[in-house]
Design a protein around this motif. Structure first.
Motif, PDB file in Angstrom:
ATOM      1  N   ILE A   1     -99.828 -61.931  99.527  1.00  8.07           N
ATOM      2  CA  ILE A   1    -100.475 -61.763  98.233  1.00  8.07           C
ATOM      3  C   ILE A   1    -101.031 -60.351  98.096  1.00  8.07           C
ATOM      4  O   ILE A   1    -100.881 -59.699  97.058  1.00  8.07           O
ATOM      5  N   GLY A   2    -101.663 -59.875  99.160  1.00  6.99           N
ATOM      6  CA  GLY A   2    -102.283 -58.555  99.132  1.00  6.99           C
ATOM      7  C   GLY A   2    -101.287 -57.442  98.858  1.00  6.99           C
ATOM      8  O   GLY A   2    -101.582 -56.494  98.114  1.00  6.99           O
ATOM      9  N   LEU A   3    -100.104 -57.524  99.430  1.00  4.30           N
ATOM     10  CA  LEU A   3     -99.090 -56.500  99.221  1.00  4.30           C
ATOM     11  C   LEU A   3     -98.695 -56.413  97.757  1.00  4.30           C
ATOM     12  O   LEU A   3     -98.627 -55.319  97.178  1.00  4.30           O
ATOM     13  N   LEU A   4     -98.458 -57.549  97.140  1.00  7.21           N
ATOM     14  CA  LEU A   4     -98.069 -57.574  95.731  1.00  7.21           C
ATOM     15  C   LEU A   4     -99.191 -57.064  94.835  1.00  7.21           C
ATOM     16  O   LEU A   4     -98.966 -56.267  93.910  1.00  7.21           O
TER      17      LEU A   4
ATOM     18  N   SER B   1    -104.845 -61.732  87.450  1.00  4.43           N
ATOM     19  CA  SER B   1    -105.029 -61.672  85.997  1.00  4.43           C
ATOM     20  C   SER B   1    -104.680 -60.282  85.472  1.00  4.43           C
ATOM     21  O   SER B   1    -104.010 -60.136  84.441  1.00  4.43           O
ATOM     22  N   TYR B   2    -105.134 -59.266  86.198  1.00  7.39           N
ATOM     23  CA  TYR B   2    -104.821 -57.886  85.831  1.00  7.39           C
ATOM     24  C   TYR B   2    -103.311 -57.646  85.874  1.00  7.39           C
ATOM     25  O   TYR B   2    -102.735 -57.031  84.980  1.00  7.39           O
ATOM     26  N   MET B   3    -102.676 -58.152  86.913  1.00  7.31           N
ATOM     27  CA  MET B   3    -101.234 -58.001  87.069  1.00  7.31           C
ATOM     28  C   MET B   3    -100.499 -58.634  85.890  1.00  7.31           C
ATOM     29  O   MET B   3     -99.535 -58.069  85.359  1.00  7.31           O
ATOM     30  N   GLY B   4    -100.939 -59.805  85.472  1.00  5.26           N
ATOM     31  CA  GLY B   4    -100.317 -60.460  84.329  1.00  5.26           C
ATOM     32  C   GLY B   4    -100.515 -59.695  83.047  1.00  5.26           C
ATOM     33  O   GLY B   4     -99.581 -59.529  82.250  1.00  5.26           O
ATOM     34  N   ALA B   5    -101.721 -59.188  82.828  1.00 10.30           N
ATOM     35  CA  ALA B   5    -102.026 -58.457  81.603  1.00 10.30           C
ATOM     36  C   ALA B   5    -101.233 -57.158  81.503  1.00 10.30           C
ATOM     37  O   ALA B   5    -100.802 -56.755  80.417  1.00 10.30           O
ATOM     38  N   SER B   6    -101.031 -56.504  82.642  1.00  9.91           N
ATOM     39  CA  SER B   6    -100.325 -55.222  82.631  1.00  9.91           C
ATOM     40  C   SER B   6     -98.810 -55.378  82.583  1.00  9.91           C
ATOM     41  O   SER B   6     -98.085 -54.388  82.456  1.00  9.91           O
ATOM     42  N   SER B   7     -98.322 -56.606  82.702  1.00  6.32           N
ATOM     43  CA  SER B   7     -96.875 -56.826  82.746  1.00  6.32           C
ATOM     44  C   SER B   7     -96.241 -57.052  81.380  1.00  6.32           C
ATOM     45  O   SER B   7     -95.015 -56.969  81.236  1.00  6.32           O
ATOM     46  N   VAL B   8     -97.051 -57.318  80.363  1.00  7.38           N
ATOM     47  CA  VAL B   8     -96.510 -57.727  79.062  1.00  7.38           C
ATOM     48  C   VAL B   8     -95.718 -56.616  78.380  1.00  7.38           C
ATOM     49  O   VAL B   8     -94.692 -56.875  77.752  1.00  7.38           O
ATOM     50  N   GLU B   9     -96.170 -55.360  78.523  1.00  6.14           N
ATOM     51  CA  GLU B   9     -95.526 -54.247  77.816  1.00  6.14           C
ATOM     52  C   GLU B   9     -94.025 -54.160  78.110  1.00  6.14           C
ATOM     53  O   GLU B   9     -93.213 -53.912  77.214  1.00  6.14           O
ATOM     54  N   LYS B  10     -93.639 -54.389  79.361  1.00  2.26           N
ATOM     55  CA  LYS B  10     -92.228 -54.256  79.733  1.00  2.26           C
ATOM     56  C   LYS B  10     -91.520 -55.593  79.940  1.00  2.26           C
ATOM     57  O   LYS B  10     -90.307 -55.693  79.725  1.00  2.26           O
ATOM     58  N   LEU B  11     -92.267 -56.602  80.356  1.00  2.00           N
ATOM     59  CA  LEU B  11     -91.631 -57.889  80.646  1.00  2.00           C
ATOM     60  C   LEU B  11     -91.741 -58.874  79.492  1.00  2.00           C
ATOM     61  O   LEU B  11     -91.015 -59.863  79.445  1.00  2.00           O
ATOM     62  N   GLY B  12     -92.681 -58.619  78.556  1.00  2.00           N
ATOM     63  CA  GLY B  12     -92.919 -59.539  77.452  1.00  2.00           C
ATOM     64  C   GLY B  12     -93.760 -60.725  77.900  1.00  2.00           C
ATOM     65  O   GLY B  12     -94.069 -60.897  79.079  1.00  2.00           O
ATOM     66  N   VAL B  13     -94.118 -61.563  76.930  1.00  2.52           N
ATOM     67  CA  VAL B  13     -94.885 -62.768  77.236  1.00  2.52           C
ATOM     68  C   VAL B  13     -93.922 -63.828  77.747  1.00  2.52           C
ATOM     69  O   VAL B  13     -93.006 -64.236  77.030  1.00  2.52           O
ATOM     70  N   LEU B  14     -94.128 -64.272  78.960  1.00  7.00           N
ATOM     71  CA  LEU B  14     -93.208 -65.204  79.612  1.00  7.00           C
ATOM     72  C   LEU B  14     -93.671 -66.642  79.445  1.00  7.00           C
ATOM     73  O   LEU B  14     -94.751 -66.904  78.908  1.00  7.00           O
ATOM     74  N   GLY B  15     -92.878 -67.574  79.949  1.00  4.91           N
ATOM     75  CA  GLY B  15     -93.134 -68.994  79.700  1.00  4.91           C
ATOM     76  C   GLY B  15     -94.259 -69.600  80.507  1.00  4.91           C
ATOM     77  O   GLY B  15     -94.995 -70.451  80.027  1.00  4.91           O
ATOM     78  N   ASN B  16     -94.413 -69.155  81.751  1.00  4.46           N
ATOM     79  CA  ASN B  16     -95.459 -69.721  82.607  1.00  4.46           C
ATOM     80  C   ASN B  16     -95.811 -68.740  83.715  1.00  4.46           C
ATOM     81  O   ASN B  16     -95.129 -67.720  83.906  1.00  4.46           O
ATOM     82  N   GLY B  17     -96.857 -69.069  84.444  1.00  4.81           N
ATOM     83  CA  GLY B  17     -97.326 -68.172  85.493  1.00  4.81           C
ATOM     84  C   GLY B  17     -96.338 -67.977  86.621  1.00  4.81           C
ATOM     85  O   GLY B  17     -96.268 -66.901  87.227  1.00  4.81           O
ATOM     86  N   ALA B  18     -95.551 -69.010  86.916  1.00  8.95           N
ATOM     87  CA  ALA B  18     -94.553 -68.890  87.978  1.00  8.95           C
ATOM     88  C   ALA B  18     -93.505 -67.845  87.604  1.00  8.95           C
ATOM     89  O   ALA B  18     -93.083 -67.029  88.437  1.00  8.95           O
ATOM     90  N   GLU B  19     -93.101 -67.867  86.340  1.00  9.46           N
ATOM     91  CA  GLU B  19     -92.118 -66.893  85.868  1.00  9.46           C
ATOM     92  C   GLU B  19     -92.703 -65.482  85.890  1.00  9.46           C
ATOM     93  O   GLU B  19     -91.996 -64.515  86.210  1.00  9.46           O
ATOM     94  N   VAL B  20     -93.989 -65.369  85.565  1.00  9.18           N
ATOM     95  CA  VAL B  20     -94.647 -64.059  85.608  1.00  9.18           C
ATOM     96  C   VAL B  20     -94.607 -63.499  87.027  1.00  9.18           C
ATOM     97  O   VAL B  20     -94.238 -62.334  87.255  1.00  9.18           O
ATOM     98  N   LEU B  21     -94.982 -64.325  87.999  1.00  5.81           N
ATOM     99  CA  LEU B  21     -94.974 -63.881  89.390  1.00  5.81           C
ATOM    100  C   LEU B  21     -93.574 -63.489  89.842  1.00  5.81           C
ATOM    101  O   LEU B  21     -93.386 -62.480  90.534  1.00  5.81           O
ATOM    102  N   ALA B  22     -92.590 -64.284  89.453  1.00  5.93           N
ATOM    103  CA  ALA B  22     -91.210 -64.001  89.856  1.00  5.93           C
ATOM    104  C   ALA B  22     -90.728 -62.679  89.266  1.00  5.93           C
ATOM    105  O   ALA B  22     -90.131 -61.856  89.972  1.00  5.93           O
ATOM    106  N   LYS B  23     -90.998 -62.466  87.976  1.00  8.07           N
ATOM    107  CA  LYS B  23     -90.554 -61.244  87.309  1.00  8.07           C
ATOM    108  C   LYS B  23     -91.265 -60.013  87.865  1.00  8.07           C
ATOM    109  O   LYS B  23     -90.639 -58.952  88.063  1.00  8.07           O
ATOM    110  N   VAL B  24     -92.562 -60.138  88.108  1.00  5.86           N
ATOM    111  CA  VAL B  24     -93.322 -59.006  88.647  1.00  5.86           C
ATOM    112  C   VAL B  24     -92.848 -58.662  90.050  1.00  5.86           C
ATOM    113  O   VAL B  24     -92.670 -57.486  90.399  1.00  5.86           O
ATOM    114  N   SER B  25     -92.657 -59.664  90.876  1.00  3.76           N
ATOM    115  CA  SER B  25     -92.171 -59.433  92.241  1.00  3.76           C
ATOM    116  C   SER B  25     -90.802 -58.765  92.225  1.00  3.76           C
ATOM    117  O   SER B  25     -90.543 -57.827  92.987  1.00  3.76           O
TER     118      SER B  25
END
Length: 452
Positions: free
Chosen positions: A163-166, A251-275
């Motif tokens: 978790i810390g690395l991500l 939470s910060y990671m999710g908020a900063s991801s919207v500009e390029k990844l868009g609003v995704l369907g769920n938190g699992a998808e957010v983690l997968a896309k960010v990773s």
């Protein structure tokens, strides 16, 4: 403080408490909260921390404060029958009927399914994975005396590393800037985050995990309540810091991801896309390991606690046999799929969650009203009446006449918190009842007898 309790032991207890609470659902919700809140992420996150961190750890503190040995004896303060029924329902909900199977289902959905070429269901793969997953969880649970060594010393550092690395990469190199908040996060943002914290379900398992912590400390020779409270407070402080930091970072990671990844369907998808964004194909592997370890630690804690409880109810069935049966049953339930599992379980959780919260605060107030059972009963009866309809609404069974009545009568009913005021009023009514009953008895005794 007892010489047998060292600072390193307190750190292990604190990290163990963190590991037990920080399950798969906890990984999923903060990133989605960040995505939805956008520029309001800090306010929403603050609300989430109150219920996602504060409330569960408050429940652990309440359990230690009560001085009881288990949840059943604590709940029996209301009534012996309530103690058995409530505790059994709670263990079933956080055990084989929902929380334990969920650990296997979520691990598969995030750790295995993304590696298939399409998003279709893979029942055979799910079945094989859950057998292996719960076999490992069962083996770790069969020796509960070693749970601190297994979770605190080994699994927690591994999970924190993943978790810390991500998180560090996401903070140093954010994907993008915060965007405008989504609908529902433009007003009452703190309260919205407050509600999202319920989804972790940690307030329900807090009483159970509290037993593990208390027993572990007592095994080191600690006997006095004051000393136990001090050690638990220090361990809880460690868990609070770790949980708050990780949740806020996600939470910060999710908020900063919207500009390029868009609003995704769920938190699992957010983690997968960010990773995947940061680490490519290695990101999926990292995420899969992270989720699997998180789920495994939670599963071990739940199987251990539930096995101990049901072994106590049915002494003729050995602890190991109960653990094995729970693991097999959880494997079967996990195979109905994560979506269906959540759908079936949510109404029950909505109904019992407010009761658990009320019990937490009543436990702290126990000395104030001198443990009068009527106070517990008055508060929890009204709480249950309201929360029952919350559960029915979650199940899609909406009784409009009742809902309209409660909406006009009870503040916050539409957001699932209509039980708050009735809980308080019920407790006050129970206290007044005991006072009036006592006075009535005195008046009857003092009333002069009529001459025959």
């Amino acid at each position: 403080m007892s010489k047998s309790v060292s600072s390193s032991f307190i750190i292990i207890i604190g990290s163990m408490l963190f590991a037990l609470f920080f399950g798969a659902g906890n990984l999923i919700f903060p990133p989605m909260l960040g995505q939805m809140a956008g520029k309001n992420v800090w306010i929403a996150n603050a609300g989430f921390l109150v219920t996602g961190v504060g409330l569960p750890l408050l429940a652990v503190t309440a359990f230690v404060f009560s001085g009881k040995s288990n949840l059943q004896t604590l709940a029996s303060r209301v009534h012996p029958v309530f103690g058995i029924v409530f505790t059994t329902i709670l263990y079933l909900a956080i055990g084989p009927l929902y929380a334990i199977p969920r650990t296997g289902s979520v691990s598969f959905e995030i750790g295995v399914k993304p590696f298939f070429s399409n998003n279709a269901d893979h029942p055979v793969a799910l079945f094989v994975f859950t057998i292996l997953f719960f076999a490992v969880a069962c083996l770790l649970s069969l020796n509960p005396t070693k749970i601190i060594d297994v979770i605190g010393k080994f699994l927690t550092p591994i999970k924190l590393t993943f978790i810390g690395l991500l998180v560090i990469v996401a903070i140093i190199h954010p994907i993008g800037k915060f965007q405008e908040p989504a609908e529902g996060y433009t007003s009452n943002v703190f309260f919205k985050g407050f509600q999202e914290g319920y989804l972790t379900l940690d307030a329900l398992v807090a009483f159970i995990f509290g037993i593990i912590i208390v027993n572990a400390i007592k095994d080191r020779g600690v006997t006095s309540k004051k000393e136990l409270m001090i050690i638990c407070a220090k361990a809880i402080a460690i868990a609070v810091i770790l949980l708050a930091f990780i949740y806020t970072s996600l939470s910060y990671m999710g908020a900063s991801s919207v500009e390029k990844l868009g609003v995704l369907g769920n938190g699992a998808e957010v983690l997968a896309k960010v990773s995947s964004y940061y680490f490519g194909s290695y990101g999926s592997i990292l995420l899969g390991l992270m989720i699997t370890v998180a789920c495994l630690t939670t599963s071990v804690g739940l199987i251990t606690s539930c096995s101990s409880f049901f072994h106590g109810l049915f002494p003729k069935v050995s602890y190991k046999r109960v653990a094995l049966m729970l693991s097999i049953f959880s494997t079967l339930v996990a195979n109905i799929g994560l979506t269906q599992l959540i759908k079936v379980s949510t109404p029950v959780l909505m109904a019992i969650y407010p009761i658990a919260i009320s019990l937490i605060f009543l436990t702290f107030l126990h000395p104030v009203f001198k443990g009068r059972s009527e106070v517990y009963q008055g508060s929890l009866i009204l709480t249950f009446i309201i929360s029952l309809f919350d559960g029915l609404n979650a199940a899609g069974i909406k009784i409009n006449v009742i809902n309209d009545f409660f909406t006009h009568l009870l503040p916050l009913y539409n957001v699932g918190l209509g039980w708050l005021i009735p809980s308080v009023l019920g407790g006050v009514a129970g206290y007044i009842f005991t006072k009036l009953r006592g006075r009535k008895i005195i008046l009857v005794l003092m009333k002069p007898k009529k001459n025959k």
